[in-house]
Design a protein around this motif. Structure first.
Motif, PDB file in Angstrom:
ATOM      1  N   GLY A 111       9.503  49.547  50.718  1.00  0.00           N
ATOM      2  CA  GLY A 111       8.767  50.793  50.494  1.00  0.00           C
ATOM      3  C   GLY A 111       7.600  50.572  49.552  1.00  0.00           C
ATOM      4  N   LEU A 112       6.423  51.034  49.996  1.00  0.00           N
ATOM      5  CA  LEU A 112       5.226  50.942  49.158  1.00  0.00           C
ATOM      6  C   LEU A 112       4.500  52.291  49.219  1.00  0.00           C
ATOM      7  CD1 LEU A 112       3.757  48.795  47.404  1.00  0.00           C
ATOM      8  CD2 LEU A 112       2.399  48.217  49.420  1.00  0.00           C
ATOM      9  N   GLY A 113       5.290  53.356  48.996  1.00  0.00           N
ATOM     10  CA  GLY A 113       4.714  54.708  48.943  1.00  0.00           C
ATOM     11  C   GLY A 113       4.450  55.043  47.484  1.00  0.00           C
ATOM     12  N   THR A 114       4.755  56.285  47.082  1.00  0.00           N
ATOM     13  CA  THR A 114       4.462  56.712  45.703  1.00  0.00           C
ATOM     14  C   THR A 114       5.146  55.795  44.688  1.00  0.00           C
ATOM     15  OG1 THR A 114       4.302  59.000  46.461  1.00  0.00           O
ATOM     16  CG2 THR A 114       4.647  58.670  44.103  1.00  0.00           C
ATOM     17  N   VAL A 115       6.459  55.636  44.811  1.00  0.00           N
ATOM     18  CA  VAL A 115       7.205  54.888  43.782  1.00  0.00           C
ATOM     19  C   VAL A 115       7.017  53.378  43.963  1.00  0.00           C
ATOM     20  CG1 VAL A 115       9.435  54.584  42.659  1.00  0.00           C
ATOM     21  CG2 VAL A 115       8.895  56.776  43.733  1.00  0.00           C
ATOM     22  N   GLY A 116       6.996  52.930  45.218  1.00  0.00           N
ATOM     23  CA  GLY A 116       6.808  51.497  45.475  1.00  0.00           C
ATOM     24  C   GLY A 116       5.465  51.023  44.936  1.00  0.00           C
ATOM     25  N   THR A 117       4.419  51.832  45.127  1.00  0.00           N
ATOM     26  CA  THR A 117       3.096  51.454  44.636  1.00  0.00           C
ATOM     27  C   THR A 117       3.108  51.376  43.108  1.00  0.00           C
ATOM     28  OG1 THR A 117       2.063  52.471  46.541  1.00  0.00           O
ATOM     29  CG2 THR A 117       0.647  52.134  44.626  1.00  0.00           C
ATOM     30  N   GLY A 118       3.707  52.365  42.468  1.00  0.00           N
ATOM     31  CA  GLY A 118       3.788  52.348  40.997  1.00  0.00           C
ATOM     32  C   GLY A 118       4.556  51.136  40.504  1.00  0.00           C
ATOM     33  N   THR A 119       5.618  50.786  41.207  1.00  0.00           N
ATOM     34  CA  THR A 119       6.444  49.629  40.829  1.00  0.00           C
ATOM     35  C   THR A 119       5.623  48.349  40.934  1.00  0.00           C
ATOM     36  OG1 THR A 119       8.428  50.772  41.554  1.00  0.00           O
ATOM     37  CG2 THR A 119       8.555  48.367  41.476  1.00  0.00           C
ATOM     38  N   ALA A 120       4.909  48.212  42.047  1.00  0.00           N
ATOM     39  CA  ALA A 120       4.086  47.003  42.231  1.00  0.00           C
ATOM     40  C   ALA A 120       3.005  46.928  41.162  1.00  0.00           C
ATOM     41  CB  ALA A 120       3.470  47.017  43.635  1.00  0.00           C
ATOM     42  N   LYS A 121       2.402  48.089  40.832  1.00  0.00           N
ATOM     43  CA  LYS A 121       1.317  48.069  39.828  1.00  0.00           C
ATOM     44  C   LYS A 121       1.831  47.546  38.485  1.00  0.00           C
ATOM     45  CE  LYS A 121      -1.589  51.866  41.521  1.00  0.00           C
ATOM     46  NZ  LYS A 121      -1.888  53.296  41.315  1.00  0.00           N
ATOM     47  N   ILE A 122       3.014  47.991  38.070  1.00  0.00           N
ATOM     48  CA  ILE A 122       3.553  47.506  36.782  1.00  0.00           C
ATOM     49  C   ILE A 122       3.833  46.013  36.868  1.00  0.00           C
ATOM     50  CG2 ILE A 122       5.478  47.641  35.133  1.00  0.00           C
ATOM     51  CD1 ILE A 122       5.817  50.580  35.857  1.00  0.00           C
ATOM     52  N   MET A 123       4.467  45.609  37.981  1.00  0.00           N
ATOM     53  CA  MET A 123       4.905  44.211  38.065  1.00  0.00           C
ATOM     54  C   MET A 123       3.746  43.235  38.224  1.00  0.00           C
ATOM     55  SD  MET A 123       8.455  44.636  40.086  1.00  0.00           S
ATOM     56  CE  MET A 123       8.863  42.934  39.857  1.00  0.00           C
ATOM     57  N   LEU A 124       2.656  43.726  38.804  1.00  0.00           N
ATOM     58  CA  LEU A 124       1.507  42.839  39.007  1.00  0.00           C
ATOM     59  C   LEU A 124       0.571  42.827  37.802  1.00  0.00           C
ATOM     60  CD1 LEU A 124       0.735  43.748  42.736  1.00  0.00           C
ATOM     61  CD2 LEU A 124       1.880  41.692  41.877  1.00  0.00           C
ATOM     62  N   ASP A 125       0.908  43.617  36.796  1.00  0.00           N
ATOM     63  CA  ASP A 125       0.050  43.697  35.597  1.00  0.00           C
ATOM     64  C   ASP A 125       0.965  43.672  34.369  1.00  0.00           C
ATOM     65  OD1 ASP A 125      -1.823  44.235  33.691  1.00  0.00           O
ATOM     66  OD2 ASP A 125      -2.001  46.371  34.187  1.00  0.00           O
ATOM     67  N   SER A 126       1.472  42.468  34.059  1.00  0.00           N
ATOM     68  CA  SER A 126       2.546  42.373  33.056  1.00  0.00           C
ATOM     69  C   SER A 126       2.039  42.294  31.612  1.00  0.00           C
ATOM     70  CB  SER A 126       3.415  41.144  33.362  1.00  0.00           C
ATOM     71  OG  SER A 126       2.622  39.991  33.268  1.00  0.00           O
ATOM     72  N   VAL A 127       0.724  42.207  31.435  1.00  0.00           N
ATOM     73  CA  VAL A 127       0.189  42.019  30.072  1.00  0.00           C
ATOM     74  C   VAL A 127       0.630  43.163  29.160  1.00  0.00           C
ATOM     75  CG1 VAL A 127      -1.919  41.838  28.683  1.00  0.00           C
ATOM     76  CG2 VAL A 127      -1.824  40.833  30.974  1.00  0.00           C
ATOM     77  N   GLY A 128       1.179  42.773  27.988  1.00  0.00           N
ATOM     78  CA  GLY A 128       1.565  43.775  26.998  1.00  0.00           C
ATOM     79  C   GLY A 128       2.854  44.497  27.329  1.00  0.00           C
ATOM     80  N   ARG A 129       3.531  44.058  28.386  1.00  0.00           N
ATOM     81  CA  ARG A 129       4.820  44.675  28.727  1.00  0.00           C
ATOM     82  C   ARG A 129       5.921  43.667  28.403  1.00  0.00           C
ATOM     83  NH1 ARG A 129       2.584  48.889  31.899  1.00  0.00           N
ATOM     84  NH2 ARG A 129       0.902  48.194  33.260  1.00  0.00           N
ATOM     85  N   HIS A 130       7.160  43.934  28.845  1.00  0.00           N
ATOM     86  CA  HIS A 130       8.279  43.039  28.519  1.00  0.00           C
ATOM     87  C   HIS A 130       7.996  41.628  29.051  1.00  0.00           C
ATOM     88  CE1 HIS A 130      12.213  41.418  27.907  1.00  0.00           C
ATOM     89  NE2 HIS A 130      12.568  42.539  27.289  1.00  0.00           N
ATOM     90  N   PRO A 131       8.190  40.592  28.208  1.00  0.00           N
ATOM     91  CA  PRO A 131       7.844  39.224  28.652  1.00  0.00           C
ATOM     92  C   PRO A 131       8.641  38.762  29.874  1.00  0.00           C
ATOM     93  CG  PRO A 131       8.822  39.234  26.421  1.00  0.00           C
ATOM     94  CD  PRO A 131       8.589  40.660  26.796  1.00  0.00           C
TER      95      PRO A 131
END
Ligand code: NDP
Ligand code: HSE
Length: 436
Positions: free
Chosen positions: A9-29
């Motif tokens: 799934g890459l709808g509302t939640v899937g897209t948000g999930t991918a955005k976080i995971m593909l931009d890890s700077v400053g998040r949990h190592p």
């Protein structure tokens, strides 16, 4: 060693999930050790907000859940049957699962968790209840040493958004629902939101954690917000209340403090006094009020739906699984007891007839002397005592009378309503709502 995720799934939640995971700077190592290696969608040719290398996007979801290269399957397609099939196949192939799908968990949690425990894998679902608000993890972990007596939630963002805009702007129900759909809050079929079914799914999950047993979804009493008229919202305001769709799970514990034998589980619109902590939770926000012993009242509040908020909960589950796997806890030894499901019996749900609350009723009557007296008498004869009776309005269809009762059982109140309906002076009773 890195960990591989297959995203369904890459709808509302899937897209948000991918955005976080593909931009890890400053998040949990740990995010840097996790990769999305495959993404399953219905239509791989659709334009997307996030880009993946060629070959990552596919409509062959069956090949993702059986892919030996994948450690964690993240199910974000929604719906029940297909999602269940993918989740069970993933578990059968030894994969951990993260899902935001309350519908599949509330209906098939027993099969899913039994299979997961047998296979030694984790199934986490923080995003399934109250979107971005961490509430399931606290119930399992930080609050787990308390005895929980009641959980009360505003746990559907769409209906809270609709009720808030109806109250603040006098907005029209259908227009606000269309906005909620456009903003990605509503379910694919918004009936699930509006009729309280989504909140019912979620309260079964909360109750199951709070009271340590599985719940049969069919036992949850469920009423949605369709019948709430602008008049009820306005009268509630005048009387010092605000109308919210509440989901409530409560149980009386025996003196020993053991889990209750039977719990009440209900979803219905409720007139909340304006000073109640949930009364000011507006818009798409959700809140869950937990009454725990010895902690007392604790309230979790925040955005209950939407892309980023929900994705935050999804990714936190992925990180929790990876952290546990890295710590070397062997899932074959039943794994991390704070993450796995530890109950297998069913908790009994009390019949709604026994439930006790105050009630609000809006009654249209003929405009003539003694009508209020007749109404009071009909209620009194059925053991219903009135806290207030107000004649709010008189128009060409007659008089509009609003009553608020003292606490009474559902059974007694329904019997009184029947008697009222039989009175010649009563034209109709367009609204009956519960009062906190
Ligand atoms: P969307 O409808 O926005 O997205 C669904 C995605 O799944 C799409 O990418 C779609 O593909 C894909 N999909 C759906 N069915 C299939 C199928 N049969 N085969 C392959 N792919 C499929 O849903 P949401 O993101 O809003 O919701 C996902 C889940 O998260 C649901 O369980 C929902 O209840 C839950 N949830 C949603 C929240 C929200 O705020 N939206 C909040 C909390 C939980 P395609 O893009 O090609 O159409
Ligand atoms: N449709 C759901 C809601 C999404 O409005 O709350 C979050 O679960």
């Amino acid at each position: 060693m890195g960990y591989n995720v297959g995203l369904l799934g890459l709808g509302t939640v899937g897209t948000g999930t991918a955005k976080i995971m593909l931009d890890s700077v400053g998040r949990h190592p740990l995010l840097e050790e996790i990769s999305i290696v495959r993404v399953g969608v219905r239509n791989p040719d659709k334009a997307r907000e996030v880009e993946f290398e060629t070959g990552v996007l596919t409509d062959d979801l069956a090949s993702i859940v059986t892919d030996p290269n994948i450690d964690i399957i993240v199910e974000l397609i929604g719906g029940v049957d297909q999602a269940l099939d993918y989740i069970l196949t993933a578990i059968d192939h030894g994969k951990h699962v993260v899902t935001a799908n309350k519908a599949v968990i509330s209906r098939h949690g027993d099969e899913i968790f039994t299979a997961a425990n047998a296979k030694g894998v984790y199934v986490l679902l923080e995003a399934a209840v109250a979107g971005g608000i961490p509430v399931l993890t606290p119930l399992k972990q930080a609050l787990g040493v308390n005895r929980i007596n009641r959980v009360t939630g505003i746990i559907n963002g769409t209906t809270n958004y609709i009720l808030t805009r109806m109250k603040n702007e006098g907005a029209n129900f259908d227009d606000v629902l269309a906005d909620a759909q456009r903003l990605g809050y509503a379910e694919a079929d918004p009936t699930a939101d509006v009729d309280g079914l989504d909140a019912a799914d979620k309260i079964t999950i909360l109750a199951s954690l709070a009271f340590g047993g599985r719940i049969n979804l069919k036992d949850v009493y469920c009423e949605g917000i369709r019948k709430i008229a602008a008049a009820d919202i306005a009268y509630a305001e005048k009387l010092g209340f605000t109308i919210k769709l509440l989901a409530i799970a409560q149980g009386r514990r025996p003196a020993s403090g053991a889990m209750p034998d039977e719990i009440e589980l209900k979803v219905h619109p409720t007139l909340l006094p304006k000073h109640h902590p949930l009364a000011t939770v507006d818009g798409v926000n959700n809140a869950v009020l937990v009454e725990a012993d010895p902690l007392g009242e604790v309230m979790f509040y925040g955005p209950g739906a939407g892309e980023g908020a929900t994705a935050s909960a999804v990714v936190s589950d992925i990180v929790s699984i990876v952290a546990t796997l890295k710590s070397g806890t062997s899932t074959n030894d039943n794994g991390n007891p704070l993450l796995r499901c530890s109950h297998e019996h069913y908790t009994r749900v009390a019949s709604m007839d026994q439930s006790v609350s105050r009630f609000y009723a809006r009654i249209l009557t003929q405009d003539r002397p003694s009508v209020i007296g007749q109404i009071g008498l009909a209620f009194g004869e059925h053991g219903v005592s009135l806290e207030s009776v107000v004649q709010i309005d008189v128009h060409d269809r007659g008089a509009e009378i609003v009553v608020i009762t003292h606490k009474v059982s559902e059974g007694e109140f329904q019997a009184a309503l029947q008697a009222l309906n039989a009175l010649e002076a009563v034209v109709s009773i367009p609204s009956v709502l519960r009062v906190w």
